[in-house]
Design a protein around this motif. Structure first.
Motif, PDB file in Angstrom:
ATOM      1  N   ALA A 107      -4.838  -9.755   2.266  1.00 45.37           N
ATOM      2  CA  ALA A 107      -3.924  -9.635   3.406  1.00 45.37           C
ATOM      3  C   ALA A 107      -4.273  -8.414   4.240  1.00 45.37           C
ATOM      4  CB  ALA A 107      -2.481  -9.548   2.902  1.00 45.37           C
ATOM      5  N   ALA A 108      -4.562  -7.305   3.579  1.00 46.99           N
ATOM      6  CA  ALA A 108      -4.902  -6.077   4.297  1.00 46.99           C
ATOM      7  C   ALA A 108      -6.224  -6.222   5.052  1.00 46.99           C
ATOM      8  CB  ALA A 108      -4.969  -4.910   3.321  1.00 46.99           C
ATOM      9  N   VAL A 109      -7.192  -6.875   4.421  1.00 43.01           N
ATOM     10  CA  VAL A 109      -8.489  -7.092   5.081  1.00 43.01           C
ATOM     11  C   VAL A 109      -8.304  -7.947   6.333  1.00 43.01           C
ATOM     12  CG1 VAL A 109     -10.734  -8.231   4.845  1.00 43.01           C
ATOM     13  CG2 VAL A 109      -9.867  -6.786   2.998  1.00 43.01           C
ATOM     14  N   TRP A 110      -7.507  -9.008   6.236  1.00 46.09           N
ATOM     15  CA  TRP A 110      -7.269  -9.863   7.401  1.00 46.09           C
ATOM     16  C   TRP A 110      -6.631  -9.072   8.549  1.00 46.09           C
ATOM     17  CZ3 TRP A 110      -4.663 -14.880   5.054  1.00 46.09           C
ATOM     18  CH2 TRP A 110      -5.540 -15.444   4.124  1.00 46.09           C
ATOM     19  N   LEU A 111      -5.673  -8.220   8.214  1.00 46.59           N
ATOM     20  CA  LEU A 111      -5.011  -7.414   9.238  1.00 46.59           C
ATOM     21  C   LEU A 111      -6.015  -6.493   9.929  1.00 46.59           C
ATOM     22  CD1 LEU A 111      -1.722  -6.449   7.349  1.00 46.59           C
ATOM     23  CD2 LEU A 111      -1.939  -8.074   9.234  1.00 46.59           C
ATOM     24  N   ALA A 112      -6.912  -5.896   9.141  1.00 52.13           N
ATOM     25  CA  ALA A 112      -7.930  -5.025   9.715  1.00 52.13           C
ATOM     26  C   ALA A 112      -8.915  -5.826  10.563  1.00 52.13           C
ATOM     27  CB  ALA A 112      -8.667  -4.277   8.607  1.00 52.13           C
ATOM     28  N   GLU A 113      -9.315  -6.997  10.081  1.00 55.18           N
ATOM     29  CA  GLU A 113     -10.255  -7.838  10.829  1.00 55.18           C
ATOM     30  C   GLU A 113      -9.677  -8.273  12.176  1.00 55.18           C
ATOM     31  OE1 GLU A 113     -12.843 -10.001   7.267  1.00 55.18           O
ATOM     32  OE2 GLU A 113     -11.015 -10.969   8.019  1.00 55.18           O
ATOM     33  N   ASP A 114      -8.354  -8.416  12.233  1.00 53.53           N
ATOM     34  CA  ASP A 114      -7.714  -8.803  13.486  1.00 53.53           C
ATOM     35  C   ASP A 114      -7.489  -7.625  14.434  1.00 53.53           C
ATOM     36  OD1 ASP A 114      -7.711 -11.432  12.802  1.00 53.53           O
ATOM     37  OD2 ASP A 114      -5.566 -11.581  12.352  1.00 53.53           O
ATOM     38  N   GLY A 115      -7.951  -6.454  14.038  1.00 52.92           N
ATOM     39  CA  GLY A 115      -7.921  -5.309  14.937  1.00 52.92           C
ATOM     40  C   GLY A 115      -6.639  -4.508  14.955  1.00 52.92           C
ATOM     41  N   HIS A 116      -5.742  -4.731  14.009  1.00 48.92           N
ATOM     42  CA  HIS A 116      -4.511  -3.944  13.967  1.00 48.92           C
ATOM     43  C   HIS A 116      -4.826  -2.511  13.541  1.00 48.92           C
ATOM     44  CE1 HIS A 116      -2.113  -7.514  14.601  1.00 48.92           C
ATOM     45  NE2 HIS A 116      -2.747  -8.115  13.611  1.00 48.92           N
ATOM     46  N   SER A 117      -4.027  -1.578  14.015  1.00 50.06           N
ATOM     47  CA  SER A 117      -4.283  -0.174  13.706  1.00 50.06           C
ATOM     48  C   SER A 117      -4.027   0.118  12.233  1.00 50.06           C
ATOM     49  CB  SER A 117      -3.383   0.734  14.562  1.00 50.06           C
ATOM     50  OG  SER A 117      -2.037   0.674  14.123  1.00 50.06           O
ATOM     51  N   MET A 118      -4.707   1.143  11.724  1.00 50.29           N
ATOM     52  CA  MET A 118      -4.531   1.520  10.332  1.00 50.29           C
ATOM     53  C   MET A 118      -3.103   2.007  10.075  1.00 50.29           C
ATOM     54  SD  MET A 118      -7.318   0.816   8.741  1.00 50.29           S
ATOM     55  CE  MET A 118      -7.655  -0.546   9.884  1.00 50.29           C
ATOM     56  N   GLU A 119      -2.488   2.628  11.082  1.00 51.52           N
ATOM     57  CA  GLU A 119      -1.110   3.096  10.925  1.00 51.52           C
ATOM     58  C   GLU A 119      -0.158   1.912  10.724  1.00 51.52           C
ATOM     59  OE1 GLU A 119      -3.197   4.157  13.210  1.00 51.52           O
ATOM     60  OE2 GLU A 119      -3.431   6.282  12.667  1.00 51.52           O
ATOM     61  N   GLU A 120      -0.350   0.844  11.506  1.00 47.47           N
ATOM     62  CA  GLU A 120       0.499  -0.339  11.358  1.00 47.47           C
ATOM     63  C   GLU A 120       0.262  -1.022  10.012  1.00 47.47           C
ATOM     64  OE1 GLU A 120       1.402  -2.381  15.575  1.00 47.47           O
ATOM     65  OE2 GLU A 120      -0.730  -2.271  15.088  1.00 47.47           O
ATOM     66  N   ILE A 121      -1.004  -1.109   9.616  1.00 51.49           N
ATOM     67  CA  ILE A 121      -1.330  -1.735   8.337  1.00 51.49           C
ATOM     68  C   ILE A 121      -0.708  -0.943   7.187  1.00 51.49           C
ATOM     69  CG2 ILE A 121      -3.211  -2.331   6.750  1.00 51.49           C
ATOM     70  CD1 ILE A 121      -4.948  -2.862   9.239  1.00 51.49           C
TER      71      ILE A 121
END
Length: 326
Positions: free
Chosen positions: A279-293
């Protein structure tokens, strides 16, 4: 019911319990019933705590003090490994040589460094607790193997779809959907109750507000469309307060069900934690900020989020690389 009870002696409250045919009774120093009820558990624990200072004695004392907490259940298994090596050693006398000998023995027995790190970490917790409670004068340093890096494996979106389809039980399917859509750890998913699922606001509170135990990474997160549909269907047939249930009872572990489904799709390495990592990898791949993740995953420190997941972002270091064009 507790092993002890509150009684009165000459108008003063006492904590009382039986040891075989012998009745033990100790004054609580108050004639106020509420204050007596407050003092009794700690007084009983203090009076019944093993008096010795060997690691075995200190371990038993720690478990009595932490009774009811999940860590005590885990430490029951840890102690089986530690006792032959440390049980009769005085708490203050544990040395680095003891720790290294233990590490060597466990490695020869086929245990991974991650397990040894955890086992010796429990020993350290007990000794530090014993020092704070003045059972020993100082807690010796506990040398442990370096903690291994987290496993890098993760699942792609098509693999998770196939994993859900391969799951052989509705509760396993729901658990997979819940963990991948919220990034929840398996413990948080299996302990989630319907009163923390807000269908109107479409939010899930992964942390139990009544649980005083410190828990890692339990945030309040939105419910996406796919999970909303799955939860709505599950709620209609719910037999218990728990979101993930089986045969009218709470589910204690989902590892075997997920492992079986993983084997069917050619991913024998799959685990519940891999779903959170995915789930975390997908969020990062979609360009969401590290703070939001970090907020979504419940990380208390964004440094860890950056260290593990920043490299999966499509923008990771690209501006810097562009600056080096010749």
């Amino acid at each position: 019911m507790p092993d002890w009870r509150i009684t009165r002696l000459n108008g003063e409250y006492c904590v009382t319990w039986d040891e075989g045919d012998i009745r033990r009774r100790y004054r609580l120093g108050t004639n106020d019933p509420k204050e007596a009820a407050r003092r009794a558990p700690a007084r009983y624990a203090e009076l019944t705590r093993p008096k010795g200072s060997t690691v075995k004695d200190l371990w038993q004392s720690y478990c009595l003090d932490k009774a009811g907490r999940s860590v005590v259940t885990t430490m029951k298994y840890t102690w089986k490994a530690l006792e032959p090596h440390f049980g009769e050693v005085e708490g203050e006398a544990v040395t680095i040589a003891h720790c290294r000998a233990y590490t060597d023995a466990r490695r020869k027995a086929g245990r991974k460094d991650g397990s040894i790190h955890t086992e010796l970490g429990h020993l350290r917790s007990v000794l530090v607790w014993a020092q704070k409670n003045r059972l020993i004068a100082h807690a010796p340093h506990i040398e442990r193997p370096a903690k291994p890096d987290a496993k890098e494996g993760y699942l792609t979106r098509p693999e998770v779809t196939r994993l859900i389809e391969a799951a052989n039980s509705p509760h396993v399917k729901l658990a997979i959907q819940l963990m991948i859509a919220t990034g929840a750890r398996s413990g948080a998913a299996l302990q989630l109750t319907w009163d923390r699922v807000d269908f109107n606001r479409r939010m899930i509170q992964l942390r139990n507000p009544f649980d005083k135990e410190r828990r890692k990474g339990r945030a309040t997160v939105p419910i996406n469309d796919g999970l909303y549909a799955a939860l709505t269907e599950a709620n209609e047939g719910a037999l218990t307060p728990y979101v993930v249930e089986w045969a009218g009872d709470k589910v204690l572990s989902i590892k075997k069900g997920i492992k079986t489904a993983g084997g069917k799709i050619g991913r024998a390495d799959v685990s519940p934690h891999m779903l959170r990592h995915s789930a975390a990898v997908w969020l990062a791949e979609d360009g969401h900020s590290m703070e939001e993740i970090a907020q979504f995953l419940g990380h208390s420190n964004t440094a860890m989020t950056y260290r593990v997941y920043a490299r999966f972002s499509p923008n990771y270091l690209r501006r810097l690389a562009a600056s080096l064009e010749v």
